[in-house]
Design an enzyme around this catalytic site. Structure first.
Site, mmCIF file in Angstrom:
data_model
loop_
_atom_site.group_PDB
_atom_site.id
_atom_site.type_symbol
_atom_site.label_atom_id
_atom_site.label_comp_id
_atom_site.label_asym_id
_atom_site.label_seq_id
_atom_site.Cartn_x
_atom_site.Cartn_y
_atom_site.Cartn_z
ATOM 1 C CG HIS A 71 -1.937 1.023 1.275
ATOM 2 N ND1 HIS A 71 -3.080 0.950 0.524
ATOM 3 C CD2 HIS A 71 -2.003 2.192 1.961
ATOM 4 C CE1 HIS A 71 -3.813 2.025 0.758
ATOM 5 N NE2 HIS A 71 -3.194 2.791 1.619
ATOM 6 C CG HIS B 4 -10.366 3.550 2.584
ATOM 7 N ND1 HIS B 4 -10.930 3.983 3.744
ATOM 8 C CD2 HIS B 4 -9.039 3.442 2.847
ATOM 9 C CE1 HIS B 4 -9.993 4.132 4.669
ATOM 10 N NE2 HIS B 4 -8.842 3.816 4.153
#
Lengths: 730, 225
Positions: free
Chosen positions: A47, A93
């Site tokens: 990430h 998300h």
């Protein structure tokens, strides 16, 4: 407090592979402390480090005359003229939203808004691209309801208009929904703020909400595949507070205007760790942090927890020391925390002190520069299998199959929960094509769209990637906007599987080629990998968020067709049905190749629309669902009927690219026909608007009946209610 | 003619209201919730939409107790004009300047769309620009716009012609379709729809502009200007 011993299990629990840990030992020259292990895990997960994707992201087209700042900062920045700049980005998300849909989606919106205002821009538009599993899956209704409420709850209270987006349903998202949030803001081009620290001995200031234990380990979770222990991960989801974020926005913009800010970075994934390292690394400086000074929401927090907390609504800033009092006063006015938590230091060190102890002492520059980078093995996606024969069907039955499916039904249930007009500058609200927002106090307009057709990308990643860019480009053109730049949100499965990596490589190749050919640079983006559950990946979903510029109100194309107007199709129709919405919704088939993308035709046809906008009353891009769906949507919005001369499925539902549906008066149609001949672009008359029925070839149905289906199908599919109306939806 | 627009933490339509009032010809001052006085000569106080104090506790409840609240109440007490829109309407009911309360929408969802309204009375500085019973369209954007009051209060509001606007379609479950109410002296208006979002052609509708224009004209008359 006794810190855990560093064992192979603990290392593995931090998502670090044995060879990565070996590299850590080499960098540190000793066994890392628990806090240091946490810091490495935060910095080196997928990430934050983009370790699987970096190599490929470099191949994208990221420059252009308008680009002020490309990828690498909190958001991309483009010049929109007269001293104004547009700052924007899209970010996923996905994992948090699947675990806790309301808070996961809300904090996704909060995060992307912070990325924009960290750079000094006031957010003026938001969009979101959502992909869910099929309505029949036991989690889907719950996820849709929670995600939409979360997005609305955050964006509405913050005060940013949500002007566009997408919602799709497909079984591949059953165990892994996608929530991609886009935000754009306006700043003066000479007042953009960056994250690079400068100057030694400058105070590092913590701004915003207090630090709690929420989200500890969130970035690591976002880089892991899901399995049946997913429910146990709920505590790693952060909780959003839009009220604090709104105050943080106002306080930050006030602080930036005062001249007190040297550099600023929002605390997103891996909070304090990532933000501090980013500021030091970009500025070629070290950072010393005194964690005792960090405003804390909970008692007895450890250094490890503070460094990895993902509490929301926080910022880190390097302050001009002479202006400390002024800065403090601004944050006191907005009732927000303001604490000096460290300083910049000349040596290459990331030094974390807590309770008179050194909790971490690492070479700062190596945390990001020495992060692993992988050239993951990949295999090209095999050519798509040829499309099986398509049976004949009544074109109206086909339309009913499309508009009765949640993916193609009217999405009012979703967007009516978003404030689309706060700011009083929204010129075109969601529902039909790109959203349009005026630059406050000027006559300039900005257009926003988000697009991708995941079925295409799976069948043919390179073509699908190019198509997503081309469709975003067309959606901007169709409202009269000049496409100026884009952001990409690349959602894929597990990159350690060569076929998934092959999809990624193919898609990025297509995106790169299309952006280059269309002069439509990617200035920001986000990669979300490991979107898999129990080894099954999602459809590859590279969402493209596009922005366009319209010089003045008069250049906007946003009217609806009027009775008596002519329907024209600009661009070639061959009737390509492979991977079409028709096959998927009518027969549950996903076969054939994605439609070919002719970037030269895209460019020429787009230029034709913009050059002849005065002759165009209404315009829509033709994409999935083809001519039939676009004509229905346009007619339904106008509340009038439409007659399409063709009656065959390929012409009506083919998804050939580089096409637009145009509505105009017969006189305008004549003018356009001459211009098209002169320009050498194909333009065909396909019907006309008027009456109260939809006709395709010999078939006809009352528009009102179709509209009723179209407007109720979404809620009916998800919640079993005809039109949820004002009744409670469980 | 002077207007003052109040900003609470969490207000997000304060600028939009200031812009609409300015377009109508007002000189607009911005007032901070921690202020304790309105600028001298204020004719109209605008209490804007948004999520004051995050809508925490109860929509408008904390803002109703802000430092500026007594000055707004005093202004209303003197017969000054007060316009509360959306969250501003909630604040005015919490301050007791208007009767009733705004509860959660009957559908339990936030609702943002342009809705059909009828003008309940043309007898006020706010609604005098519309014909009585005029059909207009204004945007709404709220989660808590469901107007509730006891039957006697509702009867009285209707009997005294104090229902300024009524929904002409189902929106949020409001009692008797009430979208906006006037105070007894007809100088305080609270309304859930957003006239400032329909005040110029770029908004796609201008039905809200007449409210501001009429108010401005009346404020001029009041000053004998």
């Amino acid at each position: 407090m006794q810190e855990p011993a560093i064992t192979p299990d603990l290392v593995a629990a931090h998502g670090l592979k044995p060879d990565e840990y070996a590299r850590i030992l080499q960098i540190v020259g000793r066994e890392p402390t628990f806090t240091e292990l946490g810091i490495f895990s935060a910095m080196w997960n997928e990430h934050c480090s983009y370790k699987s994707s970096k190599r490929w992201l470099r191949t994208l087209h990221t420059t252009g005359d308008r680009v002020i700042c490309g990828p690498g900062e909190n958001a991309g920045v483009v010049d929109i003229g007269d001293g104004w700049a547009l700052v924007f980005k899209m970010e996923s998300h996905n994992h948090p939203s699947y675990i806790e849909p309301h808070q996961g989606a809300a904090t996704g919106v909060g995060g992307i808004l912070r990325d924009v205002f960290t750079m000094g821009a006031r957010p003026v538009a938001a969009m979101n691209a959502l992909s869910f599993g099929v309505p029949g899956h036991p989690k889907t209704a719950h996820l849709v309801k929670g995600v939409v409420e979360g997005i609305g709850g955050y964006g509405n209270a913050f005060g940013v208009p949500t002007v566009g987006g997408e919602v799709r349903f497909h079984p591949s998202y059953n165990g892994n929904c996608l929530v991609n949030a886009f935000a754009a803001g306006i700043a003066r081009a000479d007042a953009i703020f960056y994250s690079a620290a400068s100057g030694v001995g400058m105070p590092v200031v913590y701004l915003g909400a207090k630090t709690g234990r929420d989200g500890v380990g969130g970035a690591t979770m976002a880089s892991a595949e899901f399995d049946d222990t997913i429910e146990e991960k709920r505590p790693t989801v952060q909780v959003g507070d839009p009220f604090t974020e709104k105050r943080l926005l106002e306080a930050c913009l006030e602080l930036m205007a005062s001249g007190a800010v040297i550099s600023i970075q929002d605390m997103g994934a891996a909070g304090l760790t990532c933000s501090a390292v980013e500021m030091g690394d970009k500025g070629g400086l070290g950072i010393r942090l005194h964690l005792d000074a960090v405003p804390q929401r909970e008692a007895a927090m450890t250094a490890y927890e503070m460094m990895l907390s993902e509490s929301q609504e926080r910022m880190l800033m390097v302050l001009r020391p002479a202006m400390e009092d002024q800065a403090r006063a601004i944050f006191a006015k907005w009732d927000l925390d303001f604490a000096i938590v460290g300083e910049t230091i000349p040596e290459d060190r990331f030094l974390i002190l807590h309770g008179n102890q050194v909790k971490a002492d690492l070479p700062l520059s190596q945390l990001s520069s020495q992060a692993p980078e992988y050239d993951r093995p990949w295999v090209p996606t095999p050519p798509a299998t040829p499309m099986a024969p398509v049976p004949d069907a009544d074109p109206l039955d086909a339309l009913r199959a499309l508009i009765g499916s949640p993916s193609y039904a009217h999405k009012g249930w979703v967007w009516e929960q978003y404030d689309s007009q706060v700011g009083a500058d929204t010129v075109r609200t969601p529902g039909l094509g790109a959203g349009v927002v005026r630059v406050h106090g000027t006559d300039k307009l900005l257009a926003f769209t988000s697009d991708v057709t995941p079925r295409y990308v799976r069948a043919n990643p390179e073509r699908g990637g190019a198509q997503a860019v081309a469709e975003a480009y067309r959606n901007l053109i169709a409202c009269g906007a000049t496409p100026i730049a884009a952001t990409d949100n690349l959602n894929f499965g597990n990159p350690e599987r060569p076929e998934v990596m092959g999809q990624f490589v193919g898609a990025i190749t297509g995106i790169g080629a299309a952006c280059r050919a269309l002069d439509f640079p990617i200035v920001s983006g986000n990669v979300s990998l490991y979107n898999e559950t129990d080894g099954r990946g999602i459809l590859p979903t590279p969402t493209i968020g596009g922005v366009g510029l319209i010089a003045r109100m008069g250049d906007l194309i946003a009217a609806l067709p009027a009775p008596g107007m002519v329907a024209l199709v600009l661009g070639d129709t061959t009737g390509h049905l492979g991977q079409s919405a028709l096959l998927a919704e009518m027969w549950g088939r996903e076969d054939g190749d994605a439609p070919p993308v002719d970037l030269d035709a895209e460019r020429r046809h787009g230029a034709f629309v913009l050059a002849h906008r005065a002759q165009i009353h209404a315009c829509a891009d033709l994409s999935d669902g083809g001519l039939a769906l676009a004509a229905f949507e346009m007619a339904e919005a106008a509340g009038i009927g439409v007659t399409l001369t063709p009656g065959d499925l390929p012409t009506l539902y083919g998804e050939d690219q580089a096409r637009y549906l145009i509505a105009c008066t017969p006189a305008q149609a004549d003018a356009l026909a001459s211009a098209a001949t002169a320009a050498g672009v194909p333009l065909a008359r396909v019907g006309h608007f008027g009456g109260d029925a939809l006709r395709m070839g010999a078939a006809a149905a009352p528009l009102a009946d179709l509209a009723a289906l179209y407007r109720t199908a979404f809620a009916a599919a998800l919640f079993g209610a005809p039109l949820a109306g004002e009744a409670h939806v469980a | 003619m002077k207007a003052a627009v109040v900003t609470y933490p969490g207000s997000n339509c304060d600028r939009d209201l200031a812009v609409a009032l300015t377009r109508a010809g007002f000189t607009v001052a911005r007032v901070w919730h921690k202020d304790t006085a309105l600028p001298p000569g204020t004719d109209v106080v605008g209490v804007p939409g948004g999520f004051s104090h995050g809508d925490y506790l109860r929509c408008g409840a904390i803002a109703a107790r802000a430092a500026i609240a007594p000055a707004i109440a005093a202004h209303a007490g003197r017969g000054g004009f007060v316009l509360g829109i959306c969250n501003g309407f909630q604040v005015l009911t919490e301050m007791g300047l208007l009767p009733g309360v705004l509860m959660r929408n009957a559908g339990l969802r936030f609702v943002c769309r342009t809705v059909a309204l009828t003008v309940g009375t043309a007898d006020s500085a706010f609604t005098g620009g519309y014909g009585p019973g005029a059909a207009i369209r204004l945007p709404v954007a709220h989660h808590d716009g469901n107007y509730v009051a006891d039957a006697a209060t509702l009867d009285r509001l209707e009997g005294e012609g104090r229902v300024a606007f009524r929904y002409a379609e189902p929106v949020n479950g409001s009692a008797r379709g009430i979208a906006g109410v006037l105070s007894e002296n007809r100088r305080v208006l609270g309304m859930m729809p957003h006239p400032e979002r329909a005040s110029e052609s770029a908004h796609g509708g201008t039905d809200g502009a007449r409210l501001f224009a009429h108010l401005a004209a009346l404020a001029v008359t009041a000053h004998g200007a």
